[in-house]
Design a protein around this motif. Sequence first.
Motif, PDB file in Angstrom:
ATOM      1  N   UNK A 140      -0.950  -0.090   3.821  1.00 26.34           N
ATOM      2  CA  UNK A 140      -2.397  -0.245   3.995  1.00 26.34           C
ATOM      3  C   UNK A 140      -2.696  -1.720   4.222  1.00 26.34           C
ATOM      4  N   UNK A 141      -3.287  -2.021   5.373  1.00 22.08           N
ATOM      5  CA  UNK A 141      -3.701  -3.388   5.688  1.00 22.08           C
ATOM      6  C   UNK A 141      -5.163  -3.498   5.290  1.00 22.08           C
ATOM      7  N   UNK A 142      -5.417  -4.367   4.331  1.00 26.66           N
ATOM      8  CA  UNK A 142      -6.726  -4.420   3.690  1.00 26.66           C
ATOM      9  C   UNK A 142      -7.765  -5.201   4.502  1.00 26.66           C
ATOM     10  N   UNK A 143      -9.003  -5.032   4.074  1.00 27.82           N
ATOM     11  CA  UNK A 143     -10.142  -5.800   4.616  1.00 27.82           C
ATOM     12  C   UNK A 143     -10.215  -5.674   6.133  1.00 27.82           C
ATOM     13  N   UNK A 144      -9.999  -4.463   6.631  1.00 31.43           N
ATOM     14  CA  UNK A 144      -9.913  -4.239   8.072  1.00 31.43           C
ATOM     15  C   UNK A 144     -11.116  -3.487   8.625  1.00 31.43           C
ATOM     16  N   UNK A 145     -12.179  -3.378   7.819  1.00 31.02           N
ATOM     17  CA  UNK A 145     -13.342  -2.619   8.273  1.00 31.02           C
ATOM     18  C   UNK A 145     -14.202  -3.338   9.287  1.00 31.02           C
ATOM     19  N   UNK A 146     -14.081  -4.667   9.372  1.00 31.85           N
ATOM     20  CA  UNK A 146     -14.878  -5.456  10.313  1.00 31.85           C
ATOM     21  C   UNK A 146     -13.975  -6.107  11.348  1.00 31.85           C
ATOM     22  N   UNK A 147     -14.384  -6.043  12.603  1.00 32.81           N
ATOM     23  CA  UNK A 147     -13.664  -6.681  13.707  1.00 32.81           C
ATOM     24  C   UNK A 147     -12.227  -6.184  13.789  1.00 32.81           C
TER      25      UNK A 147
ATOM     26  N   UNK B  71      -1.600  -6.784   2.497  1.00 34.63           N
ATOM     27  CA  UNK B  71      -0.783  -5.620   2.876  1.00 34.63           C
ATOM     28  C   UNK B  71      -0.186  -5.020   1.612  1.00 34.63           C
ATOM     29  N   UNK B  72      -0.344  -3.712   1.445  1.00 36.41           N
ATOM     30  CA  UNK B  72       0.212  -3.032   0.278  1.00 36.41           C
ATOM     31  C   UNK B  72       0.898  -1.738   0.690  1.00 36.41           C
ATOM     32  N   UNK B  73       2.017  -1.425   0.071  1.00 38.52           N
ATOM     33  CA  UNK B  73       2.583  -0.085   0.260  1.00 38.52           C
ATOM     34  C   UNK B  73       1.637   0.952  -0.345  1.00 38.52           C
ATOM     35  N   UNK B  74       1.479   2.063   0.329  1.00 36.19           N
ATOM     36  CA  UNK B  74       0.641   3.128  -0.211  1.00 36.19           C
ATOM     37  C   UNK B  74       1.301   3.736  -1.447  1.00 36.19           C
ATOM     38  N   UNK B  75       2.603   3.912  -1.395  1.00 35.06           N
ATOM     39  CA  UNK B  75       3.356   4.380  -2.563  1.00 35.06           C
ATOM     40  C   UNK B  75       4.252   3.236  -3.028  1.00 35.06           C
ATOM     41  N   UNK B  76       4.075   2.831  -4.261  1.00 30.57           N
ATOM     42  CA  UNK B  76       4.847   1.718  -4.803  1.00 30.57           C
ATOM     43  C   UNK B  76       6.264   2.157  -5.141  1.00 30.57           C
ATOM     44  N   UNK B  77       7.229   1.295  -4.803  1.00 31.42           N
ATOM     45  CA  UNK B  77       8.634   1.582  -5.093  1.00 31.42           C
ATOM     46  C   UNK B  77       9.133   0.655  -6.193  1.00 31.42           C
ATOM     47  N   UNK B  78      10.072   1.128  -6.967  1.00 26.64           N
ATOM     48  CA  UNK B  78      10.783   0.272  -7.902  1.00 26.64           C
ATOM     49  C   UNK B  78      11.940  -0.391  -7.155  1.00 26.64           C
ATOM     50  N   UNK B  79      12.135  -1.650  -7.380  1.00 29.12           N
ATOM     51  CA  UNK B  79      13.240  -2.338  -6.714  1.00 29.12           C
ATOM     52  C   UNK B  79      12.885  -3.773  -6.410  1.00 29.12           C
ATOM     53  N   UNK B  80      13.830  -4.462  -5.792  1.00 25.99           N
ATOM     54  CA  UNK B  80      13.658  -5.883  -5.500  1.00 25.99           C
ATOM     55  C   UNK B  80      12.839  -6.066  -4.235  1.00 25.99           C
ATOM     56  N   UNK B  81      11.907  -6.994  -4.272  1.00 23.73           N
ATOM     57  CA  UNK B  81      11.085  -7.286  -3.097  1.00 23.73           C
ATOM     58  C   UNK B  81      11.841  -8.185  -2.126  1.00 23.73           C
ATOM     59  N   UNK B  82      11.528  -8.006  -0.849  1.00 23.84           N
ATOM     60  CA  UNK B  82      12.091  -8.831   0.221  1.00 23.84           C
ATOM     61  C   UNK B  82      10.925  -9.431   0.996  1.00 23.84           C
ATOM     62  N   UNK B  83      11.128 -10.608   1.559  1.00 20.81           N
ATOM     63  CA  UNK B  83      10.079 -11.241   2.359  1.00 20.81           C
ATOM     64  C   UNK B  83      10.140 -10.695   3.782  1.00 20.81           C
ATOM     65  N   UNK B  84       9.037 -10.084   4.207  1.00 22.67           N
ATOM     66  CA  UNK B  84       8.965  -9.454   5.528  1.00 22.67           C
ATOM     67  C   UNK B  84       7.822 -10.048   6.348  1.00 22.67           C
TER      68      UNK B  84
ATOM     69  N   UNK C  47     -14.707  -5.167   3.739  1.00 22.42           N
ATOM     70  CA  UNK C  47     -13.888  -4.685   2.630  1.00 22.42           C
ATOM     71  C   UNK C  47     -14.127  -3.214   2.320  1.00 22.42           C
ATOM     72  N   UNK C  48     -14.705  -2.509   3.263  1.00 21.79           N
ATOM     73  CA  UNK C  48     -14.899  -1.065   3.116  1.00 21.79           C
ATOM     74  C   UNK C  48     -13.894  -0.272   3.942  1.00 21.79           C
ATOM     75  N   UNK C  49     -12.871  -0.952   4.465  1.00 22.19           N
ATOM     76  CA  UNK C  49     -11.917  -0.242   5.308  1.00 22.19           C
ATOM     77  C   UNK C  49     -10.512  -0.820   5.245  1.00 22.19           C
ATOM     78  N   UNK C  50      -9.537   0.046   5.495  1.00 16.93           N
ATOM     79  CA  UNK C  50      -8.142  -0.369   5.628  1.00 16.93           C
ATOM     80  C   UNK C  50      -7.587   0.191   6.933  1.00 16.93           C
ATOM     81  N   UNK C  51      -6.547  -0.459   7.418  1.00 20.63           N
ATOM     82  CA  UNK C  51      -5.782   0.079   8.545  1.00 20.63           C
ATOM     83  C   UNK C  51      -4.492   0.654   7.983  1.00 20.63           C
ATOM     84  N   UNK C  52      -4.320   1.948   8.161  1.00 22.50           N
ATOM     85  CA  UNK C  52      -3.159   2.666   7.637  1.00 22.50           C
ATOM     86  C   UNK C  52      -2.086   2.707   8.725  1.00 22.50           C
ATOM     87  N   UNK C  53      -0.877   2.243   8.391  1.00 22.45           N
ATOM     88  CA  UNK C  53       0.205   2.176   9.379  1.00 22.45           C
ATOM     89  C   UNK C  53       1.525   2.546   8.719  1.00 22.45           C
ATOM     90  N   UNK C  54       2.487   2.989   9.534  1.00 22.86           N
ATOM     91  CA  UNK C  54       3.777   3.433   9.014  1.00 22.86           C
ATOM     92  C   UNK C  54       4.895   2.500   9.473  1.00 22.86           C
TER      93      UNK C  54
END
Length: 427
Positions: free
Chosen positions: A376-383, A335-348, A294-301
Amino acid sequence: MSHFSIKNGALCAEDHPLTHIATEFGTPTYVYSKAAISRNYLSYANACLENGRTSQTALVCYSVKSNSNLAVLHLLSQLGSGFDIVSSGELLRVIAAGGDPKKVIFSGVGKTGDEMRLALSHGIACFNVESISELHRLSEVASEMNATASISLRVNPNVDAKTHPYISTGLKENKFGVAIEDALDIYRIAANLPGISIVGIDCHIGSQLLDDAPLLESLDKLIELIDVLAVEGIVIHHLDIGGGIGIDYEAEVPVTVSDYLNRLFRKIDAWRAEKYQGAPIKVLFEPGRSIVGNAGVLLTRVEYLKPGSEKNFAIVDAAMNDLMRPAMYQAWHGVEPVVLRDGEETIWDIVGPVCESGDWLARARALCIEEGDLLAIRSAGAYGMTMSSNYNTRGRAAEVMVDGNESHLVRQRETPEQLFALEKILP
């Protein structure tokens, strides 16, 4: 994850926005928090001190396989950590990072003769022996070198860790260690082999344990075996209880390190007082995930959004070659957006560009996102990075360490040219 928090609409690492890291270093990138790693390691070290243990009677040996970046190893070495390795390559990483080989224990079922020679030449603390065949080979190698190999026997106590079957290691059906009912005979053999010095006993029953009950059950079995060995005149100087404490991936509540160690040391102290007039025994631990997970995230676009009649796909630039755990273990990562948007959520479904249907990082996540957004994909510091590959000739991700308000590139992104630099075309 405590050192990555929402602030002013952005997911930040120690107040350094991940958007800045993505701009400077690109994506996909692993981002680690120096403060979180330090705090997690010290939860073990401080619990040992609070239970009256010094560096002579307790040693935390960080499991290198969980995250082997040199910056991570160097930081832990500075904090006083020992290291649990499973290959000669990991030993050389520890040494390159400034770690002390005399605080290294060597685990793993398939140690080669060359790996044994390298470890003996560097004077490692102990080999965790996992089979009778390995014991004989180690004796031969040590004798050839005029050296003495200090050993523990990794005992399989047949305790169910109640975790994913791929990361359970303490049952009879697992390949690790020797059956506890065979351990006495193997210790007798070891006591008479040249080049072998018995120093300890070892056990590791699995990973991502939320409850310490299986660990304490294993401890009881090790204690019983140590008493039997003592009657035979075989003295055990250290007890290695392994690692395995889990982390919070999806609202799990793992036992706290301090609570677990307090219970463990109370049990050990009562036993030593009753049977050995309070004579201490050194206790070793092999934590990995609980220090770095829990000391790391994977940052992806997000590259593309692909709505469909059955599923909606968010195609990102990270893939299963970058983070194997979801495809391999069906593991859940927040999984969290780095910048939060206002609007309706969709299931992805969050998927990568690798040409495999198994290339997914998260499924059925409610997100408000657009193409070009950072996730940001959380809890990615191990394995995460340690299990990554170059499948599809994809360079492995960059790694960044956040230290206060500063971000440091601790591993640069691989280029395609680097990936095929060792290959040759036939003449």
